[in-house]
Design an enzyme around this catalytic site. Structure first.
Site, PDB file in Angstrom:
ATOM      1  N   ALA A  11     -10.235 -36.817 -30.772  1.00  0.00           N
ATOM      2  CA  ALA A  11     -11.665 -36.625 -30.500  1.00  0.00           C
ATOM      3  C   ALA A  11     -12.287 -35.553 -29.739  1.00  0.00           C
ATOM      4  O   ALA A  11     -12.804 -35.732 -28.744  1.00  0.00           O
ATOM      5  CB  ALA A  11     -12.482 -38.059 -30.213  1.00  0.00           C
ATOM      6  N   VAL A  91      -5.169 -33.362 -33.044  1.00  0.00           N
ATOM      7  CA  VAL A  91      -4.593 -33.521 -31.718  1.00  0.00           C
ATOM      8  C   VAL A  91      -4.118 -32.173 -31.041  1.00  0.00           C
ATOM      9  O   VAL A  91      -4.248 -31.265 -31.852  1.00  0.00           O
ATOM     10  CB  VAL A  91      -3.716 -34.472 -31.450  1.00  0.00           C
ATOM     11  CG1 VAL A  91      -3.868 -35.924 -32.005  1.00  0.00           C
ATOM     12  CG2 VAL A  91      -2.294 -33.889 -32.567  1.00  0.00           C
ATOM     13  N   GLU A 162      -8.970 -25.108 -38.589  1.00  0.00           N
ATOM     14  CA  GLU A 162     -10.359 -24.820 -38.346  1.00  0.00           C
ATOM     15  C   GLU A 162     -10.534 -23.571 -37.545  1.00  0.00           C
ATOM     16  O   GLU A 162      -9.866 -23.104 -36.698  1.00  0.00           O
ATOM     17  CB  GLU A 162     -10.554 -25.984 -37.227  1.00  0.00           C
ATOM     18  CG  GLU A 162     -12.325 -26.091 -36.787  1.00  0.00           C
ATOM     19  CD  GLU A 162     -13.030 -26.025 -37.971  1.00  0.00           C
ATOM     20  OE1 GLU A 162     -13.095 -27.080 -39.013  1.00  0.00           O
ATOM     21  OE2 GLU A 162     -14.104 -24.852 -38.155  1.00  0.00           O
ATOM     22  N   LYS A 222      -4.226 -19.174 -40.107  1.00  0.00           N
ATOM     23  CA  LYS A 222      -4.872 -19.593 -38.833  1.00  0.00           C
ATOM     24  C   LYS A 222      -4.374 -18.601 -37.650  1.00  0.00           C
ATOM     25  O   LYS A 222      -5.109 -18.228 -36.951  1.00  0.00           O
ATOM     26  CB  LYS A 222      -4.667 -20.959 -38.651  1.00  0.00           C
ATOM     27  CG  LYS A 222      -5.208 -21.540 -37.298  1.00  0.00           C
ATOM     28  CD  LYS A 222      -6.829 -21.258 -37.131  1.00  0.00           C
ATOM     29  CE  LYS A 222      -7.164 -21.571 -35.685  1.00  0.00           C
ATOM     30  NZ  LYS A 222      -8.670 -21.231 -35.468  1.00  0.00           N
ATOM     31  N   CYS A 278      -6.968 -21.532 -27.150  1.00  0.00           N
ATOM     32  CA  CYS A 278      -6.363 -20.942 -28.202  1.00  0.00           C
ATOM     33  C   CYS A 278      -5.770 -19.776 -28.451  1.00  0.00           C
ATOM     34  O   CYS A 278      -4.498 -19.525 -28.887  1.00  0.00           O
ATOM     35  CB  CYS A 278      -7.107 -21.214 -29.554  1.00  0.00           C
ATOM     36  SG  CYS A 278      -7.380 -23.127 -29.773  1.00  0.00           S
TER      37      CYS A 278
HETATM   38  N1  LIG Z   1     -10.900 -25.754 -29.243  1.00  0.00           N
HETATM   39  C1  LIG Z   1     -11.355 -24.977 -30.083  1.00  0.00           C
HETATM   40  O1  LIG Z   1     -12.283 -24.158 -30.399  1.00  0.00           O
HETATM   41  C2  LIG Z   1     -10.390 -25.081 -31.538  1.00  0.00           C
HETATM   42  C3  LIG Z   1      -9.172 -25.596 -31.692  1.00  0.00           C
HETATM   43  N2  LIG Z   1      -8.176 -25.833 -32.553  1.00  0.00           N
HETATM   44  C4  LIG Z   1      -7.050 -26.489 -32.617  1.00  0.00           C
HETATM   45  O2  LIG Z   1      -7.325 -27.675 -32.983  1.00  0.00           O
HETATM   46  C5  LIG Z   1      -6.423 -28.679 -32.235  1.00  0.00           C
HETATM   47  C6  LIG Z   1      -7.179 -29.662 -31.293  1.00  0.00           C
HETATM   48  O3  LIG Z   1      -7.884 -28.824 -30.328  1.00  0.00           O
HETATM   49  P1  LIG Z   1      -8.912 -29.249 -29.215  1.00  0.00           P
HETATM   50  O4  LIG Z   1      -9.959 -30.325 -29.993  1.00  0.00           O
HETATM   51  O5  LIG Z   1      -9.319 -28.085 -28.483  1.00  0.00           O
HETATM   52  O6  LIG Z   1      -8.004 -30.248 -28.417  1.00  0.00           O
HETATM   53  P2  LIG Z   1      -8.529 -31.361 -27.303  1.00  0.00           P
HETATM   54  O7  LIG Z   1      -7.569 -31.395 -26.313  1.00  0.00           O
HETATM   55  O8  LIG Z   1      -9.874 -30.940 -27.026  1.00  0.00           O
HETATM   56  O9  LIG Z   1      -8.435 -32.851 -28.269  1.00  0.00           O
HETATM   57  C7  LIG Z   1      -7.429 -33.294 -28.605  1.00  0.00           C
HETATM   58  C8  LIG Z   1      -7.568 -34.847 -28.594  1.00  0.00           C
HETATM   59  O10 LIG Z   1      -6.302 -35.321 -29.141  1.00  0.00           O
HETATM   60  C9  LIG Z   1      -6.043 -36.824 -28.672  1.00  0.00           C
HETATM   61  N3  LIG Z   1      -4.788 -37.181 -28.897  1.00  0.00           N
HETATM   62  C10 LIG Z   1      -3.478 -36.697 -28.410  1.00  0.00           C
HETATM   63  N4  LIG Z   1      -2.471 -37.193 -29.163  1.00  0.00           N
HETATM   64  C11 LIG Z   1      -3.108 -38.406 -29.529  1.00  0.00           C
HETATM   65  C12 LIG Z   1      -2.468 -39.627 -30.445  1.00  0.00           C
HETATM   66  N5  LIG Z   1      -1.304 -39.606 -30.641  1.00  0.00           N
HETATM   67  N6  LIG Z   1      -3.468 -40.263 -30.799  1.00  0.00           N
HETATM   68  C13 LIG Z   1      -4.859 -40.221 -30.686  1.00  0.00           C
HETATM   69  N7  LIG Z   1      -5.301 -39.228 -30.061  1.00  0.00           N
HETATM   70  C14 LIG Z   1      -4.212 -38.168 -29.614  1.00  0.00           C
HETATM   71  C15 LIG Z   1      -6.113 -36.185 -27.058  1.00  0.00           C
HETATM   72  O11 LIG Z   1      -6.419 -37.461 -26.138  1.00  0.00           O
HETATM   73  C16 LIG Z   1      -7.538 -35.240 -26.955  1.00  0.00           C
HETATM   74  O12 LIG Z   1      -8.551 -36.102 -26.975  1.00  0.00           O
HETATM   75  C17 LIG Z   1      -5.391 -27.624 -31.496  1.00  0.00           C
HETATM   76  O13 LIG Z   1      -4.511 -27.623 -32.421  1.00  0.00           O
HETATM   77  C18 LIG Z   1      -6.282 -26.293 -31.281  1.00  0.00           C
HETATM   78  O14 LIG Z   1      -5.561 -25.118 -31.394  1.00  0.00           O
HETATM   79  C19 LIG Z   1      -8.467 -24.936 -33.663  1.00  0.00           C
HETATM   80  C20 LIG Z   1      -9.879 -24.173 -33.863  1.00  0.00           C
HETATM   81  C21 LIG Z   1     -10.881 -24.289 -32.722  1.00  0.00           C
HETATM   82  O1  LIG Z   2      -8.663 -21.406 -32.829  1.00  0.00           O
HETATM   83  C1  LIG Z   2      -9.738 -21.518 -31.999  1.00  0.00           C
HETATM   84  O2  LIG Z   2      -9.519 -22.174 -30.864  1.00  0.00           O
HETATM   85  C2  LIG Z   2     -10.735 -20.904 -32.002  1.00  0.00           C
HETATM   86  O3  LIG Z   2     -10.658 -19.459 -31.214  1.00  0.00           O
HETATM   87  C3  LIG Z   2     -11.661 -18.610 -30.978  1.00  0.00           C
HETATM   88  O4  LIG Z   2     -12.813 -19.087 -30.389  1.00  0.00           O
HETATM   89  P1  LIG Z   2     -13.242 -19.627 -29.220  1.00  0.00           P
HETATM   90  O5  LIG Z   2     -11.858 -19.333 -28.354  1.00  0.00           O
HETATM   91  O6  LIG Z   2     -13.894 -20.753 -29.123  1.00  0.00           O
HETATM   92  O7  LIG Z   2     -14.037 -18.292 -28.674  1.00  0.00           O
HETATM   93  P2  LIG Z   2     -14.390 -16.780 -29.012  1.00  0.00           P
HETATM   94  O8  LIG Z   2     -15.519 -16.655 -29.102  1.00  0.00           O
HETATM   95  O9  LIG Z   2     -13.048 -16.454 -30.075  1.00  0.00           O
HETATM   96  O10 LIG Z   2     -14.015 -16.340 -27.646  1.00  0.00           O
HETATM   97  C4  LIG Z   2     -12.773 -16.157 -26.896  1.00  0.00           C
HETATM   98  C5  LIG Z   2     -12.520 -15.477 -25.711  1.00  0.00           C
HETATM   99  O11 LIG Z   2     -12.611 -14.042 -26.207  1.00  0.00           O
HETATM  100  C6  LIG Z   2     -13.787 -13.608 -25.211  1.00  0.00           C
HETATM  101  N1  LIG Z   2     -14.476 -12.293 -25.924  1.00  0.00           N
HETATM  102  C7  LIG Z   2     -14.731 -12.569 -27.541  1.00  0.00           C
HETATM  103  C8  LIG Z   2     -15.304 -11.559 -28.069  1.00  0.00           C
HETATM  104  C9  LIG Z   2     -15.502 -10.366 -27.378  1.00  0.00           C
HETATM  105  O12 LIG Z   2     -15.947  -9.253 -28.183  1.00  0.00           O
HETATM  106  N2  LIG Z   2     -14.950 -10.111 -26.367  1.00  0.00           N
HETATM  107  C10 LIG Z   2     -14.333 -11.280 -25.391  1.00  0.00           C
HETATM  108  O13 LIG Z   2     -13.907 -11.048 -24.277  1.00  0.00           O
HETATM  109  C11 LIG Z   2     -14.782 -14.566 -24.937  1.00  0.00           C
HETATM  110  O14 LIG Z   2     -15.468 -14.346 -23.921  1.00  0.00           O
HETATM  111  C12 LIG Z   2     -13.446 -15.749 -24.655  1.00  0.00           C
HETATM  112  O15 LIG Z   2     -13.182 -15.812 -23.608  1.00  0.00           O
HETATM  113  C13 LIG Z   2     -11.961 -18.040 -32.528  1.00  0.00           C
HETATM  114  O16 LIG Z   2     -13.178 -17.315 -32.322  1.00  0.00           O
HETATM  115  C14 LIG Z   2     -12.122 -19.195 -33.479  1.00  0.00           C
HETATM  116  O17 LIG Z   2     -12.505 -18.698 -34.963  1.00  0.00           O
HETATM  117  C15 LIG Z   2     -10.956 -20.164 -33.480  1.00  0.00           C
HETATM  118  O18 LIG Z   2     -11.381 -21.233 -34.473  1.00  0.00           O
END
Ligand SMILES: NC(=O)C1=CN([C@@H]2O[C@H](COP(=O)(O)OP(=O)(O)OC[C@H]3O[C@@H](n4cnc5c(N)ncnc54)[C@H](O)[C@@H]3O)[C@@H](O)[C@H]2O)C=CC1
Ligand SMILES: O=C(O)[C@H]1O[C@H](OP(=O)(O)OP(=O)(O)OC[C@H]2O[C@@H](n3ccc(=O)[nH]c3=O)[C@H](O)[C@@H]2O)[C@H](O)[C@@H](O)[C@@H]1O
Length: 464
Positions: A11, A91, A162, A222, A278
């Site tokens: 979550a 997760v 995502e 990704k 990430c």
């Molecule tokens: N944060 C972002 O903007 C993005 C993240 N991702 C990817 O999505 C994945 C998740 O990222 P976030 O949501 O940021 O992580 P997060 O750390 O915010 O959330 C992950 C959650 O999973 C829970 N968890 C872990 N093991 C578990 C289990 N066995 N059962 C139930 N819950 C469990 C944790 O307690 C935590 O609340 C990562 O692989 C990340 O690389 C992809 C795109 C964007």
């Molecule tokens: O896999 C992920 O976690 C995500 O990572 C990034 O998203 P996010 O890290 O949330 O935010 P961004 O807008 O990409 O910014 C990342 C970092 O780069 C910096 N940034 C971004 C753009 C830019 O022109 N310059 C710059 O310094 C931002 O300030 C920030 O610190 C990607 O944009 C998403 O598509 C992806 O899903």
């Protein structure tokens, strides 16, 4: 096949918003988001939707609409797995901090635990969807665990990475450039599973933007997308340093270059360095995978993106020290912004952490303000680096709840997150409150140089 019950394990920043939007757009599907973190689930269930654990513009309204109707948050992971016909695994997949691949590979222990739990609990056939970002070929490991339980349950494994960015998660989910679904499209069962997930997204996204591929392409796309995005930031940041030496202005260069439609204007904003959970983790993972196949040139190529980013953070901090007559010892430095970008309370890998750690090593007294980040998070981020005893972090860093306290008798102020409210600050008052000369460092190219110099600031901005 119509999906009736979705379970999402995790979550967090991805699981929470993604499932909230699916629930809002698909009222006939029950969506249950589960997590082992009890306080996180309690916050998602808080009576006041403004207290949900993730700050994203527009998210609390969506949660308010769907929660209790067809969106549920729970700690009962087993029950949600049992009832679901589709299970998203969302997760965390952090960089490994131990053993083989330490500091490079993705730690897949949370993913494996999910797979084992699904295998233990499931009594009916399931579609398991990789939502977390995973190394290419992880689905193979998942299949191995799921298929070897001997309880006769059939699994289809899909990859559905995502692409949302924090701060714009809701908009990105509502109107994505594309949705990517990888599956075993060569088999009838695989194709049916892919179609079931396509149907979910097709509630609000045109089918021609829902791309289906084989699983390995999806997993690797990704990592590739994040590597390309981060590479653009490192590319422009590398040139920001050259601009500072030559009298060119990085914003002007970025505009001139970005107007070429083949290059494009996005992700060319020079900064104090990219952060977020990430970019670094996914590139390190890509580097590790390339090395594990013996592709050393490929690995070195991508590793340079990280090396440049580390350099950018360090040189910004070093420039503060150098400009303040080569010492910040005992000097008050005000920090505006701690989140890794605006409109999020997420601080993971934020450049601010590293800049402040550097300044603390130089014995600065640091005062921090961020509109959305809680004080305990700021201390936790510094403690996590393990650079000095926790008590020292508390003694040297003060956290305040408004911008003006940051400036009070400060030798320098640095803008590290591009929050809109910093543009609107009463900068004349900031100047009056500071010691003179009043040094202002803009790590985001947020502020207007001429105006600030007019007020009297000694102004430094990345890339000019
Ligand atoms: N944060 C972002 O903007 C993005 C993240 N991702 C990817 O999505 C994945 C998740 O990222 P976030 O949501 O940021 O992580 P997060 O750390 O915010 O959330 C992950 C959650 O999973 C829970 N968890 C872990 N093991 C578990 C289990 N066995 N059962 C139930 N819950 C469990 C944790 O307690 C935590 O609340 C990562 O692989 C990340 O690389 C992809 C795109 C964007
Ligand atoms: O896999 C992920 O976690 C995500 O990572 C990034 O998203 P996010 O890290 O949330 O935010 P961004 O807008 O990409 O910014 C990342 C970092 O780069 C910096 N940034 C971004 C753009 C830019 O022109 N310059 C710059 O310094 C931002 O300030 C920030 O610190 C990607 O944009 C998403 O598509 C992806 O899903």
């Amino acid at each position: 096949m119509k999906i009736k019950n979705i379970c999402c394990i995790g979550a967090g920043y991805v699981g929470g918003p993604t499932m909230a939007v699916i629930a809002q757009k698909c009222p006939e599907i029950n969506v249950t988001v589960v997590d082992i973190n009890e306080s996180r689930i309690a916050a998602w269930n808080d009576d006041d939707v403004n207290n949900i654990p993730i700050y994203e513009p527009g998210l609390s309204n969506i949660v308010g609409e769907a929660r209790g109707r067809n969106l549920f948050f729970s700690t009962d992971v087993d029950a949600a797995i049992d009832q679901a016909d589709m299970i998203f695994i969302s997760v965390n997949t952090p960089t490994k901090t131990y053993g083989i691949g330490k500091g490079m590979a993705a730690d897949l222990k949370f993913i494996e635990l999910c797979a084992r739990q699904i295998a233990r609990v499931a009594t009916t056939d399931k579609i398991v969807v990789e939502k977390s970002t995973l190394p290419v070929r992880t689905a193979e490991a998942l299949r191995n665990i799921l298929d070897n339980t001997g309880n006769g349950v059939k699994y289809q494994i899909l990859s559905n990475p995502e692409f949302l960015a924090e701060g714009t998660a809701v908009d990105d989910l509502m109107d994505p450039d594309r949705v990517l679904i990888g599956g075993d499209i060569d088999t009838a069962e695989g194709a049916e599973a892919v179609e079931a997930l396509v149907d979910v997204y097709a509630h609000w996204i045109d089918r021609d933007r829902i791309l289906t591929t084989n699983v390995w392409s999806s997993e690797l796309s990704k990592l590739t997308a994040n590597a390309f995005l981060a590479q653009r930031v490192s590319s422009i940041n590398s040139l920001s340093e050259l601009c500072e030496k030559t009298g060119a202005d990085v914003n002007e260069v970025a505009k001139a270059v970005g107007m070429d439609r083949r290059i494009g204007s996005k992700f060319l904003q020079s900064s104090v360095g990219f952060g977020g959970s990430c970019f670094q983790k996914d590139i390190l993972n890509l580097v590790y995978i390339a090395k594990s196949y013996g592709l050393n040139e490929v690995a070195d190529y991508w590793e340079q993106v990280i090396i440049m980013n580390d350099h950018q953070k360090r040189r910004f901090a070093a420039n503060i020290v150098k400009t303040l007559f080569n010492t910040v010892s005992g000097k008050k430095i005000g920090i505006l912004g701690w989140a890794f970008k605006k409109d999020t309370n997420d601080t993971r890998e934020s450049a601010a952490i590293y800049v402040v750690d550097y300044l603390l090593n130089e014995q600065a007294e640091v005062v921090v303000y961020d509109p959305k980040v809680k004080p305990e998070q700021i201390y936790a981020d510094l403690d996590y680096l393990n650079t000095r005893p926790e008590a020292e972090n508390r003694a040297s860093v003060t956290i305040v709840d408004n911008s003006h306290e940051v400036a009070e008798k400060a030798h320098a102020v640095a803008v590290l997150t591009e929050w809109d409210e910093f543009i609107e600050l009463d900068w004349s008052k900031v100047y009056d409150d500071m010691l003179k000369p009043a040094f202002l460092f803009d790590g985001r190219r947020l502020l207007n140089r001429a105006e600030k110099e007019q007020i009297g600031f000694e102004f430094y901005a990345i890339g000019s």
